[in-house]
Write a protein that holds these residues in place. Structure first.
Motif, PDB file in Angstrom:
ATOM      1  N   LEU A   1      -0.097 -55.877  -9.424  1.00 39.19           N
ATOM      2  CA  LEU A   1      -1.144 -56.833  -9.040  1.00 39.19           C
ATOM      3  C   LEU A   1      -1.554 -56.647  -7.584  1.00 39.19           C
ATOM      4  O   LEU A   1      -2.753 -56.658  -7.251  1.00 39.19           O
ATOM      5  CB  LEU A   1      -0.625 -58.253  -9.268  1.00 39.19           C
ATOM      6  N   GLU A   2      -0.583 -56.433  -6.715  1.00 39.98           N
ATOM      7  CA  GLU A   2      -0.909 -56.236  -5.297  1.00 39.98           C
ATOM      8  C   GLU A   2      -1.776 -54.997  -5.100  1.00 39.98           C
ATOM      9  O   GLU A   2      -2.702 -54.999  -4.278  1.00 39.98           O
ATOM     10  CB  GLU A   2       0.374 -56.096  -4.470  1.00 39.98           C
TER      11      GLU A   2
ATOM     12  N   ALA B   1       6.935 -53.241  -9.582  1.00 45.55           N
ATOM     13  CA  ALA B   1       6.526 -52.282  -8.555  1.00 45.55           C
ATOM     14  C   ALA B   1       5.746 -51.144  -9.206  1.00 45.55           C
ATOM     15  O   ALA B   1       6.151 -50.626 -10.248  1.00 45.55           O
ATOM     16  CB  ALA B   1       7.746 -51.737  -7.830  1.00 45.55           C
TER      17      ALA B   1
ATOM     18  N   THR C   1       3.514 -54.415  -5.896  1.00 45.85           N
ATOM     19  CA  THR C   1       3.435 -54.649  -7.336  1.00 45.85           C
ATOM     20  C   THR C   1       2.082 -54.168  -7.860  1.00 45.85           C
ATOM     21  O   THR C   1       1.146 -53.906  -7.101  1.00 45.85           O
ATOM     22  CB  THR C   1       3.581 -56.138  -7.674  1.00 45.85           C
TER      23      THR C   1
ATOM     24  N   ASP D   1       3.798 -57.819 -12.355  1.00 47.74           N
ATOM     25  CA  ASP D   1       4.626 -58.143 -11.195  1.00 47.74           C
ATOM     26  C   ASP D   1       5.681 -57.089 -10.903  1.00 47.74           C
ATOM     27  O   ASP D   1       6.566 -57.301 -10.091  1.00 47.74           O
ATOM     28  CB  ASP D   1       5.294 -59.510 -11.400  1.00 47.74           C
TER      29      ASP D   1
ATOM     30  N   PRO E   1       7.351 -59.500  -3.255  1.00 48.17           N
ATOM     31  CA  PRO E   1       5.909 -59.386  -3.496  1.00 48.17           C
ATOM     32  C   PRO E   1       5.167 -60.550  -2.840  1.00 48.17           C
ATOM     33  O   PRO E   1       5.719 -61.637  -2.692  1.00 48.17           O
ATOM     34  CB  PRO E   1       5.793 -59.460  -5.021  1.00 48.17           C
ATOM     35  N   THR E   2       3.908 -60.320  -2.462  1.00 46.81           N
ATOM     36  CA  THR E   2       3.160 -61.364  -1.771  1.00 46.81           C
ATOM     37  C   THR E   2       2.423 -62.264  -2.746  1.00 46.81           C
ATOM     38  O   THR E   2       1.936 -63.315  -2.355  1.00 46.81           O
ATOM     39  CB  THR E   2       2.122 -60.749  -0.824  1.00 46.81           C
ATOM     40  N   ILE E   3       2.303 -61.845  -3.996  1.00 42.53           N
ATOM     41  CA  ILE E   3       1.610 -62.667  -4.982  1.00 42.53           C
ATOM     42  C   ILE E   3       2.144 -62.259  -6.334  1.00 42.53           C
ATOM     43  O   ILE E   3       2.587 -61.123  -6.515  1.00 42.53           O
ATOM     44  CB  ILE E   3       0.083 -62.465  -4.895  1.00 42.53           C
ATOM     45  N   ALA E   4       2.162 -63.188  -7.275  1.00 45.99           N
ATOM     46  CA  ALA E   4       2.695 -62.853  -8.592  1.00 45.99           C
ATOM     47  C   ALA E   4       2.001 -63.687  -9.650  1.00 45.99           C
ATOM     48  O   ALA E   4       1.582 -64.812  -9.391  1.00 45.99           O
ATOM     49  CB  ALA E   4       4.196 -63.099  -8.623  1.00 45.99           C
ATOM     50  N   LEU E   5       1.872 -63.111 -10.823  1.00 45.28           N
ATOM     51  CA  LEU E   5       1.335 -63.888 -11.937  1.00 45.28           C
ATOM     52  C   LEU E   5       2.423 -64.771 -12.531  1.00 45.28           C
ATOM     53  O   LEU E   5       2.194 -65.898 -12.897  1.00 45.28           O
ATOM     54  CB  LEU E   5       0.790 -62.953 -13.012  1.00 45.28           C
ATOM     55  N   GLY E   6       3.631 -64.207 -12.649  1.00 43.64           N
ATOM     56  CA  GLY E   6       4.749 -64.978 -13.185  1.00 43.64           C
ATOM     57  C   GLY E   6       5.835 -65.087 -12.139  1.00 43.64           C
ATOM     58  O   GLY E   6       5.556 -65.296 -10.970  1.00 43.64           O
ATOM     59  N   ASP E   7       7.088 -64.953 -12.563  1.00 43.82           N
ATOM     60  CA  ASP E   7       8.197 -64.928 -11.624  1.00 43.82           C
ATOM     61  C   ASP E   7       8.424 -63.480 -11.230  1.00 43.82           C
ATOM     62  O   ASP E   7       8.781 -62.656 -12.062  1.00 43.82           O
ATOM     63  CB  ASP E   7       9.470 -65.471 -12.270  1.00 43.82           C
ATOM     64  N   ALA E   8       8.213 -63.185  -9.961  1.00 44.33           N
ATOM     65  CA  ALA E   8       8.360 -61.803  -9.539  1.00 44.33           C
ATOM     66  C   ALA E   8       9.727 -61.602  -8.921  1.00 44.33           C
ATOM     67  O   ALA E   8      10.194 -62.429  -8.154  1.00 44.33           O
ATOM     68  CB  ALA E   8       7.279 -61.439  -8.544  1.00 44.33           C
TER      69      ALA E   8
ATOM     70  N   ARG F   1       0.436 -62.639   3.247  1.00 42.87           N
ATOM     71  CA  ARG F   1      -0.250 -63.057   2.035  1.00 42.87           C
ATOM     72  C   ARG F   1      -1.755 -63.016   2.177  1.00 42.87           C
ATOM     73  O   ARG F   1      -2.472 -63.334   1.240  1.00 42.87           O
ATOM     74  CB  ARG F   1       0.178 -64.490   1.679  1.00 42.87           C
TER      75      ARG F   1
ATOM     76  N   ILE G   1      11.289 -56.171  -4.874  1.00 44.12           N
ATOM     77  CA  ILE G   1      11.130 -54.761  -5.195  1.00 44.12           C
ATOM     78  C   ILE G   1      12.219 -53.968  -4.495  1.00 44.12           C
ATOM     79  O   ILE G   1      12.461 -54.153  -3.304  1.00 44.12           O
ATOM     80  CB  ILE G   1       9.737 -54.288  -4.746  1.00 44.12           C
TER      81      ILE G   1
END
Lengths: 463, 284
Positions: B113-114, B168, B111, B166, A443-450, A303, A453
């Motif tokens: 954002l990433e 990919a 993602t 969020d 994912p290492t960070i998310a705005l919402g619920d991720a 992260r 992948i």
């Protein structure tokens, strides 16, 4: 006779699964136990019939006093029963965070297993093979830690490293030499061994910075061999093939576990009678803490910018450079971090064995650790832990297979077939799950619920 | 070529390319090319296939080391950067030149954002104390990361990908990937943005949206744009300055209308009869 029955039964099952794609293949209901497809009425009939067969086998086994039938029947019943139980739980509670529950159960088990089993043994005197269990679980945890360490290099940064055992060796010999020459203790040497291995990680990193893919793999392989051969031939320092013996055990805040030690010992301090298992339980917790530390640091690093840069480098190195990321430093940091955890594990290995020699650091060790990472799913902490348990534990389980001997006859020695079975298992997993047990990436960070992948999108790195 | 009077991009250029030559073995891909990129312009580099456009691009962004020539980036105020002396990542990190690629190079398994956070690596890495501080919970990393997320969020809003932040990046449609790559380059806060065929593979509507995006980047972010493009609707509509390459040589340099009427350019794109070719070669 029984062998024939077993072969016909499972052969028919396998054929149905993979060859005859009939309109209603016999294997379809069994496959459904692993998915969440809806049941049909005829599936339930199949399950009922299978269970009746299983029960009949167990009864036959009891009547004839033949273990074989009992083993087969139990396996069949367990298979169907557990599968149906899984489906039932999934149907009732579809939204539970199963992965988290699984992880929590795993950690809780790891934390309490030695204490609980020791308590049970000392209260009820069940005759449990505790020493063997603890030894095996220490071995498994060592490989979990090594797998997690290598996962940083291979899984996150995408650098194929076939010489990881070199850092394990550097850690082990650093402690062995410091302990035997200067009388340093385990706790003092632990950070030194980590730092020494990290330094060697950087030293290996420099020449391979420009190499990718196969070439990187070859050079790291060579590095592993160079370290081993130097240890083997530099007799004055490393003792050559004789290795280094007399490496001290770790102390419990300065209290040794040995019954012969002068002064205060663990047993005297706590006023309990001496028991060799205390030292073993302590070692178990040391490696458990080290492994969990590896895991926590890795999860934290993922992260942080450096972890994202590692993963970005695995995905596309050229794009990384176009975004101003110094890929040289990023690669070196991955090598150094991975090597550091290898060195810590090596230091632990030295203190557990009390003896190190080059024989413990052969290429096959690197291959097993890499296999753990690849089988587990590159980059997945959970997958690597499961793979380590399955590989090391499964390898060990092949030693005690009364069940297999019951099927193949008393002369059957499964230990002789371990490599063969190991190979078959590897091929099987690579066919069914080519990206390892856990292939998806969180994912290492998310705005919402991720969501995680899908592994199809995640690249595995080319060097 | 239009002579007469200094062009606006020559008076205060952000990037000056002088006598750039790139040889691969015996092949001269770029032959003594000189031009300037204006500070507030959208500059387009066009030419037929194989003209050496991408090679020029790779020289500017450090992916090739030019055989000869000088590339001066004059960011406002400070000392100029000589791009031919910097390595590829320094050109982005220090000289603040960002680029995109002809075949999109996102991080497909990360993602959206990433992807945008990786672009802000250097800022975040410094804030995290090169990870040593942040792993111990020291420093201002949380704050810096929040700022980085806010910047990413504003870019996602501009390119209309906020609802898919969020997901990919590899799972996005092609047009979205193109815009995401531009947003990712912009998250490095560049002074000069180099785009290698940004409109390739886009349909008419997406291409229109791209034009609008590039114009807002020029106007609101104060970033100069230098692009390679085949799509003449993009080139002629949005660029202030067009440079035409053919067989590694510069054959025209001027405003879109100058270039459109230049006989060399017409010849390079449409071909000419032998007599006309001789006549063209005889001209200065």
């Amino acid at each position: 006779m029984l062998t024939v029955v077993a072969i016909v039964f499972f052969g028919r099952l396998a054929l149905n699964l993979f060859v005859w794609q009939a309109e209603y293949p016999l294997a379809a209901p069994f496959a459904k136990l692993f998915t969440s497809e809806p049941f049909e009425r005829r599936d339930l009939v199949t399950y009922a019939v299978t269970c009746i067969f299983g029960a009949a086998w167990i009864v036959t086994g009891l009547v004839l006093e033949e273990a074989v039938y009992g083993v087969l029947g139990t396996v069949v019943l367990l298979f169907v029963g557990l599968g149906l139980l899984r489906r039932a739980i999934l149907q009732r509670f579809p939204d539970l965070p199963y992965a988290q529950i699984f992880i929590a159960c795993g950690i809780a088990f790891a934390l309490f297993f030695p204490i609980v089993s020791y308590a049970l043994e000392s209260v009820f005197h069940l005759g449990l093979p505790l020493r063997y269990w603890f030894d095996l679980s220490i071995l498994i945890l060592t490989y979990v830690m090594l797998g997690w360490g290598l996962n940083i290099v291979v899984g996150l940064a995408g650098l194929l490293d076939l010489g990881y055992v070199a850092f394990y060796a550097v850690g082990a010999y650093t402690f062995a030499l410091l302990a035997t020459h200067f009388g340093f203790g385990f706790w003092m040497c632990l950070p030194i061994a980590g730092a020494a291995a990290a330094l060697w990680g950087v030293i290996l990193g420099f020449p391979v910075l420009r190499l990718r893919g196969d070439y990187l793999a070859i050079v790291t392989l060579a590095f592993g061999e160079i370290v081993r051969i130097v240890l083997l031939n530099w007799t004055e320092v490393t003792g050559g093939p004789n290795g280094i013996a007399g490496i001290p055990k770790p102390t419990f805040f300065g209290l040794p576990f040995s019954p012969f030690a002068e002064g205060m010992t663990f047993s005297k301090f706590f006023g309990v009678p001496y028991d060799g298992l205390y030292a073993l339980i302590f070692l178990y917790y040391v490696i458990l803490v080290l492994a969990l530390l590896t895991n926590l640091v890795t999860l934290r690093l993922r992260r942080l910018p450096v972890g994202r840069a590692w993963e970005a480098m695995r995905e596309d190195e050229i794009a990384c450079r176009s975004l101003g990321i110094n890929t040289t430093l990023t690669k070196l940091s991955a090598f150094a971090t991975g090597a550091m955890f290898g060195g810590l594990a090596g230091c632990f290995f030295a203190t557990r064995q009390g003896f190190v020699s080059p024989e413990s650091f052969t290429f096959i060790e690197s291959a097993i650790i890499l296999a753990i990472v690849v089988l587990g799913g590159m980059g997945s902490q959970l997958g690597v832990a499961i793979a380590a348990v399955v590989m090391v534990g499964g390898f060990e389980a092949l030693r005690h297979t009364a069940g297999l001997q019951a099927i193949f006859g008393d002369e059957f020695d499964p230990a002789l077939y371990r490599m063969l079975l190991f190979g078959i298992a590897m091929v099987g997993i690579m066919v069914w799950r080519p990206r390892g047990l856990v292939s998806s990436r969180a994912p290492t960070i998310a705005l919402g619920d991720a969501d995680t992948i899908s592994g199809d999108l995640v690249r595995q790195g080319r060097g | 070529m239009s002579e007469g009077g200094a062009k606006p991009w020559d008076t205060d250029p952000i990037l000056r390319v002088e006598h750039l030559t790139m040889r691969f073995g015996g092949l001269t891909a770029v032959d003594d090319v000189s031009f300037s990129v204006g500070r507030e312009d959208i500059t387009a580099l066009i030419g037929p296939n194989g003209a050496g456009k991408t090679t020029v691009f790779n020289c500017i962004t450090g992916f090739y080391k030019p055989t000869e020539g000088m590339l001066t980036l004059d960011a406002d105020g400070g000392d100029p950067f000589y791009l031919e002396r910097l390595s590829d990542y320094e050109i982005n990190a220090d000289a603040r030149v960002a680029r995109t690629f002809q075949n999109i190079r996102l991080f497909p398994g990360m993602t959206v954002l990433e992807n945008l956070l990786v672009a802000q690596h250097n800022v975040l890495s410094r804030a995290s104390g090169f990870s040593f501080g942040a792993i111990l919970g020291l420093g201002q990393f949380g704050r810096a990361e929040q700022d980085a997320v806010d910047l990413a969020r504003s870019w996602l809003d501009r390119i209309g990908l906020l609802p898919r932040a969020d997901e990919a990046a590899g799972g996005l449609p092609y047009g979205d990937q193109r815009r995401l790559e531009i947003a990712r380059a912009m998250c490095t806060r560049p002074k000069l943005l180099c785009l290698d065929e940004p409109a390739a593979g886009l349909n008419a509507r997406e291409s229109e949206a791209l034009n609008a995006l590039l114009q807002t980047i020029r106007e609101t972010d104060g970033t100069a744009i230098f692009l390679i493009e085949h799509d003449m609707s993009v080139v002629m509509r949005i660029s202030d300055h067009v440079i035409v390459l053919d067989y590694g040589k510069k054959i025209a340099d001027g405003t879109p209308s100058d270039v459109r009427n230049d006989p060399h350019v017409i010849a390079a794109y449409l071909g000419v009869s032998d007599e006309d070719a001789q006549a063209l070669e005889a001209r200065p």
